[in-house]
Write a protein that holds these residues in place. Sequence first.
Motif, short mmCIF file in Angstrom:
data_model
loop_
_atom_site.label_atom_id
_atom_site.label_comp_id
_atom_site.label_asym_id
_atom_site.label_seq_id
_atom_site.Cartn_x
_atom_site.Cartn_y
_atom_site.Cartn_z
N THR A 57 37.34 31.61 29.47
CA THR A 57 37.27 30.14 29.40
C THR A 57 38.62 29.47 29.20
OG1 THR A 57 36.78 30.29 27.04
CG2 THR A 57 34.90 30.14 28.55
N GLU A 58 39.65 30.22 28.83
CA GLU A 58 40.99 29.66 28.67
C GLU A 58 41.89 30.20 29.77
OE1 GLU A 58 41.99 27.31 26.46
OE2 GLU A 58 39.88 27.23 25.91
N PRO A 59 43.00 29.52 30.10
CA PRO A 59 43.89 30.01 31.16
C PRO A 59 44.83 31.11 30.67
CG PRO A 59 44.65 27.88 30.39
CD PRO A 59 43.39 28.17 29.64
N SER A 60 44.24 32.11 30.03
CA SER A 60 45.01 33.22 29.49
C SER A 60 44.05 34.39 29.24
CB SER A 60 45.67 32.80 28.17
OG SER A 60 46.38 33.87 27.61
N TYR A 61 44.53 35.61 29.45
CA TYR A 61 43.70 36.79 29.24
C TYR A 61 44.58 37.91 28.70
CZ TYR A 61 40.85 40.92 30.29
OH TYR A 61 40.14 42.10 30.21
N ALA A 62 44.20 38.49 27.56
CA ALA A 62 44.92 39.63 26.98
C ALA A 62 44.20 40.91 27.40
CB ALA A 62 44.97 39.51 25.46
N HIS A 63 44.83 41.68 28.26
CA HIS A 63 44.28 42.94 28.76
C HIS A 63 44.82 44.04 27.83
CE1 HIS A 63 43.61 45.70 32.50
NE2 HIS A 63 42.70 45.86 31.58
N THR A 64 43.95 44.60 26.99
CA THR A 64 44.38 45.54 25.96
C THR A 64 43.93 46.96 26.28
OG1 THR A 64 42.37 45.10 24.69
CG2 THR A 64 44.29 43.74 24.17
N GLY A 65 44.40 47.91 25.47
CA GLY A 65 44.03 49.31 25.63
C GLY A 65 44.64 49.96 26.85
N LEU A 66 45.79 49.47 27.28
CA LEU A 66 46.42 49.97 28.50
C LEU A 66 47.36 51.13 28.22
CD1 LEU A 66 47.28 46.55 30.17
CD2 LEU A 66 45.22 47.93 30.41
N THR A 115 40.95 34.04 39.70
CA THR A 115 40.17 33.03 40.42
C THR A 115 39.57 32.06 39.42
OG1 THR A 115 38.12 34.31 40.37
CG2 THR A 115 39.55 34.65 42.29
N ALA A 116 39.33 30.84 39.89
CA ALA A 116 38.64 29.83 39.08
C ALA A 116 37.18 29.80 39.54
CB ALA A 116 39.28 28.46 39.29
N VAL A 117 36.26 29.53 38.60
CA VAL A 117 34.83 29.57 38.89
C VAL A 117 34.18 28.31 38.33
CG1 VAL A 117 32.69 30.90 38.52
CG2 VAL A 117 34.88 32.10 38.67
N GLY A 176 39.23 45.06 43.12
CA GLY A 176 39.75 45.04 41.75
C GLY A 176 38.64 45.17 40.73
N THR A 177 39.02 45.55 39.51
CA THR A 177 38.09 45.58 38.38
C THR A 177 38.06 44.18 37.79
OG1 THR A 177 38.65 47.88 37.94
CG2 THR A 177 37.59 46.65 36.15
N LYS A 178 36.85 43.64 37.57
CA LYS A 178 36.70 42.24 37.17
C LYS A 178 36.55 42.09 35.66
CE LYS A 178 33.28 38.52 37.66
NZ LYS A 178 32.06 38.14 38.37
N ALA A 179 37.29 41.12 35.12
CA ALA A 179 37.06 40.63 33.76
C ALA A 179 36.66 39.17 33.95
CB ALA A 179 38.33 40.75 32.92
N GLY A 180 35.41 38.83 33.66
CA GLY A 180 34.90 37.49 33.96
C GLY A 180 34.57 36.68 32.73
N GLY A 181 34.18 35.43 32.97
CA GLY A 181 33.75 34.55 31.89
C GLY A 181 34.88 34.12 30.97
N VAL A 223 42.82 24.96 36.13
CA VAL A 223 42.35 24.41 37.41
C VAL A 223 41.31 23.34 37.11
CG1 VAL A 223 41.09 24.95 39.54
CG2 VAL A 223 42.79 26.57 38.64
N GLU A 224 41.48 22.18 37.72
CA GLU A 224 40.53 21.08 37.52
C GLU A 224 39.17 21.42 38.11
OE1 GLU A 224 40.17 16.35 38.61
OE2 GLU A 224 42.16 17.27 38.55
N GLY A 225 38.09 21.17 37.35
CA GLY A 225 36.73 21.39 37.84
C GLY A 225 36.19 22.78 37.57
N GLU A 226 36.97 23.65 36.93
CA GLU A 226 36.51 25.01 36.66
C GLU A 226 35.62 25.03 35.41
OE1 GLU A 226 37.37 26.55 33.67
OE2 GLU A 226 38.83 25.05 33.11
N THR A 227 34.77 26.05 35.32
CA THR A 227 34.03 26.30 34.08
C THR A 227 34.50 27.60 33.44
OG1 THR A 227 32.26 27.33 35.36
CG2 THR A 227 31.96 25.02 34.75
N SER A 228 35.10 28.49 34.24
CA SER A 228 35.66 29.73 33.71
C SER A 228 36.60 30.34 34.75
CB SER A 228 34.55 30.72 33.35
OG SER A 228 33.88 31.17 34.52
N TYR A 229 37.16 31.49 34.41
CA TYR A 229 38.06 32.21 35.31
C TYR A 229 37.65 33.68 35.37
CZ TYR A 229 41.01 28.14 34.45
OH TYR A 229 41.48 26.86 34.33
N ASN A 230 37.98 34.31 36.49
CA ASN A 230 37.85 35.75 36.64
C ASN A 230 39.24 36.34 36.84
OD1 ASN A 230 35.03 35.64 36.56
ND2 ASN A 230 34.86 35.52 38.80
N VAL A 231 39.51 37.44 36.18
CA VAL A 231 40.75 38.19 36.40
C VAL A 231 40.35 39.51 37.04
CG1 VAL A 231 42.67 39.39 35.29
CG2 VAL A 231 41.98 37.13 34.47
#
Length: 195
Positions: free
Chosen positions: A63-72, A83-85, A56-61, A35-43
Amino acid sequence: VGAQPPTPVVAALRAPGGVSTLSSDGQITINWNRVEGETSYNVYFSNSPNVTPANGTKAGGITEPSYAHTGLKNNSMYYYIVTAVNASEESLPSGETGARPNASPPAVPTGVAASGGEGKITVRWTAVADAGSYNIYRSTEPGGARAKKGKNVSGIMTTSYQDADVKKRIMYFYAVTAVGDGGESPASGETGAMP
């Protein structure tokens, strides 16, 4: 009194688009478009659909458009929004996506060898990590066992099998699969023997 110069309008952050998931053993990777103008993302994630930033449970900060949710937990459903922040705001959430992590099947058994004896054929193979049991496929046609055609014996807990249901002067072909949490492996190479 002169007119005040117009206050510059800052475009609101757009909600991330193109959200997709990739499942593997105990992990889900979420990807989205930058997303243009973002500094980070929240999942935000949940085991229930209709995730919002409030429930929802938040994973924040992120910085890349990808998130590996592990330990599931494998075979459990997980739902996500992104969301973009930037320094002044958080965007509206993306559309929701969901995925179910799943274990991969065990590796293909190796070292499969059959040897004939008096009224029986013994098949042996090398143990496979993550295998809870093994299946044996038997055929009198070359290639039939590997194609999982013919007789099937499942739930074998050891790394050998004695087949006494054989007739003299007939060639029998065998292939072995490993079975684990992620399902059944592809069939091993085929081996043959005559009682």
